[in-house]
Design a protein around this motif. Structure first.
Motif, short mmCIF file in Angstrom:
data_model
loop_
_atom_site.label_atom_id
_atom_site.label_comp_id
_atom_site.label_asym_id
_atom_site.label_seq_id
_atom_site.Cartn_x
_atom_site.Cartn_y
_atom_site.Cartn_z
N GLN A 57 0.78 -1.30 0.08
CA GLN A 57 -0.07 0.21 -0.20
C GLN A 57 0.92 1.27 0.03
O GLN A 57 0.59 2.20 -0.71
CB GLN A 57 -0.82 0.01 1.24
N LEU A 58 1.97 1.18 0.65
CA LEU A 58 2.86 2.36 0.83
C LEU A 58 3.68 2.54 -0.37
O LEU A 58 3.93 3.68 -0.86
CB LEU A 58 3.75 2.22 2.04
N VAL A 59 4.08 1.63 -1.26
CA VAL A 59 4.57 1.57 -2.37
C VAL A 59 3.71 2.41 -3.47
O VAL A 59 4.09 3.20 -4.30
CB VAL A 59 5.05 0.11 -2.94
N ALA A 60 2.29 1.98 -3.53
CA ALA A 60 1.19 2.42 -4.31
C ALA A 60 1.10 3.78 -4.04
O ALA A 60 0.97 4.80 -5.18
CB ALA A 60 0.01 1.84 -4.13
N ASP A 68 10.23 7.77 -3.85
CA ASP A 68 10.86 6.68 -4.37
C ASP A 68 9.92 5.28 -4.18
O ASP A 68 9.33 5.18 -3.34
CB ASP A 68 12.04 6.19 -3.41
N THR A 69 10.11 4.39 -5.41
CA THR A 69 9.12 3.14 -5.30
C THR A 69 9.78 1.99 -5.40
O THR A 69 9.33 1.05 -5.43
CB THR A 69 8.52 3.39 -6.49
N THR A 70 11.19 2.21 -5.00
CA THR A 70 12.02 0.79 -5.06
C THR A 70 12.15 0.22 -3.57
O THR A 70 12.60 -1.00 -3.35
CB THR A 70 13.50 1.28 -5.47
N VAL A 71 11.83 1.10 -2.53
CA VAL A 71 11.99 0.58 -1.03
C VAL A 71 11.01 1.40 -0.04
O VAL A 71 11.10 2.68 -0.25
CB VAL A 71 13.54 1.03 -0.64
N VAL A 72 10.49 0.92 0.69
CA VAL A 72 9.62 1.82 1.87
C VAL A 72 10.08 1.02 3.07
O VAL A 72 10.56 -0.11 3.20
CB VAL A 72 8.31 1.54 1.43
N ASP A 90 11.91 -4.39 0.03
CA ASP A 90 12.25 -4.17 -1.28
C ASP A 90 11.06 -4.32 -2.25
O ASP A 90 10.58 -5.45 -2.59
CB ASP A 90 13.38 -5.17 -1.58
N ALA A 91 10.43 -3.31 -2.95
CA ALA A 91 9.71 -3.39 -3.89
C ALA A 91 9.87 -3.99 -5.21
O ALA A 91 8.84 -4.29 -5.76
CB ALA A 91 9.02 -1.78 -3.93
N ILE A 92 11.24 -3.84 -5.60
CA ILE A 92 11.57 -4.46 -6.60
C ILE A 92 11.38 -5.85 -6.71
O ILE A 92 10.85 -6.53 -7.70
CB ILE A 92 12.96 -4.31 -7.22
N LYS A 206 14.98 10.26 -4.97
CA LYS A 206 13.62 10.53 -4.40
C LYS A 206 13.53 10.41 -3.06
O LYS A 206 14.15 9.21 -2.59
CB LYS A 206 12.36 10.04 -5.35
N PRO A 207 12.61 11.10 -2.31
CA PRO A 207 12.45 10.74 -0.66
C PRO A 207 12.00 9.21 -0.77
O PRO A 207 11.01 8.83 -1.26
CB PRO A 207 11.46 11.63 -0.32
N VAL A 208 12.33 8.67 0.52
CA VAL A 208 12.10 7.47 0.80
C VAL A 208 10.82 7.59 1.81
O VAL A 208 10.87 8.40 2.59
CB VAL A 208 13.11 6.48 1.33
N LEU A 209 9.98 6.54 1.54
CA LEU A 209 8.80 6.77 2.68
C LEU A 209 8.96 5.75 3.86
O LEU A 209 9.46 4.74 3.47
CB LEU A 209 7.30 6.33 1.96
#
Length: 215
Positions: A57-60, A68-72, A90-92, A206-209
């Motif tokens: 959900q956080l990646v979405a 950033d969409t590679t890691v949360v 690791d979203a990848i 990009k900023p990490v969440l």
């Protein structure tokens, strides 16, 4: 007389044990903080579904809002403080790759026993919600990262000086059933784990969440 003395000694020992268990630098911290960190281990199967669901959900959310969409990072404060509850997703590869201990806010109490959350300035509590990890700086405890609350539940984070930082009172590895130290509202990790986080955060454009949950 002997019975009275035994009772007194019993109370003194009980008080000493309580002090050791809940003192800011707890017994667990002294016993285990110098052991090398082992953050690459399987997640508790009972916790994994919740962490995975929240991470996705956080990646979405990150994808929709330009982060950033590679890691949360997902922090589940429902888990006892002596257990790993800071998870790197690791979203990848769609998996949790590392986990570690993290301290929660004591809400201005000597020890905060129950789970309690607040966004009030000066409250000293952990605040639930999504955070953008901001700029790094050198603070009171060394390297730290500004945190920007993205929801009504944590939008005072910057004003409250809630940051991601390390403290030596946080052990490298799980110490449950011992508790770990508590913070003034900041998600606080061990120095060794902050180095791992810094390598990730600093390597992104990009900023990490980061999201703190109770689930």
């Amino acid at each position: 007389m002997k019975k009275v003395m035994l009772i007194i000694v019993g109370f003194l020992l009980a008080g000493l044990l309580i002090f050791i268990a809940f003192n800011y630098r707890s017994t667990a911290n002294y016993l285990f903080r110098n052991k090398a960190i082992n953050s690459q281990k399987p997640v508790d199967p009972s916790e994994l579904p919740r962490i995975m669901a929240k991470a996705k959900q956080l990646v979405a959310y990150a994808r929709k809002n330009g982060y950033d969409t590679t890691v949360v990072f997902v922090l589940n404060m429902r888990i006892a403080s002596g257990k790993d509850r800071f998870f790197i997703y690791d979203a990848i590869h769609q998996k949790v790759v590392q986990q570690a201990l993290v301290a929660h806010g004591r809400c201005n109490e000597t020890v905060q026993v129950s789970r309690r959350y607040s966004n009030v300035v000066g409250g000293g509590c952990t605040a639930l919600g999504k955070y953008k990890i901001g700029l790094a700086y050198q603070g009171t405890f060394g390297l730290a990262y500004k945190l920007h609350g993205l929801e009504a539940s944590n939008n005072n984070a910057f004003e409250r000086f809630v940051v991601l930082h390390a403290h030596e009172c946080v052990p490298n590895n799980e110490v449950d059933p011992y508790p770990i130290c508590q913070s003034d509202g900041c998600p606080t990790v061990s120095p060794a784990f902050l180095k791992i986080l810094a390598n990730i955060i600093d390597g992104k454009t990009k900023p990490v969440l980061l999201e703190i949950i109770d689930a």
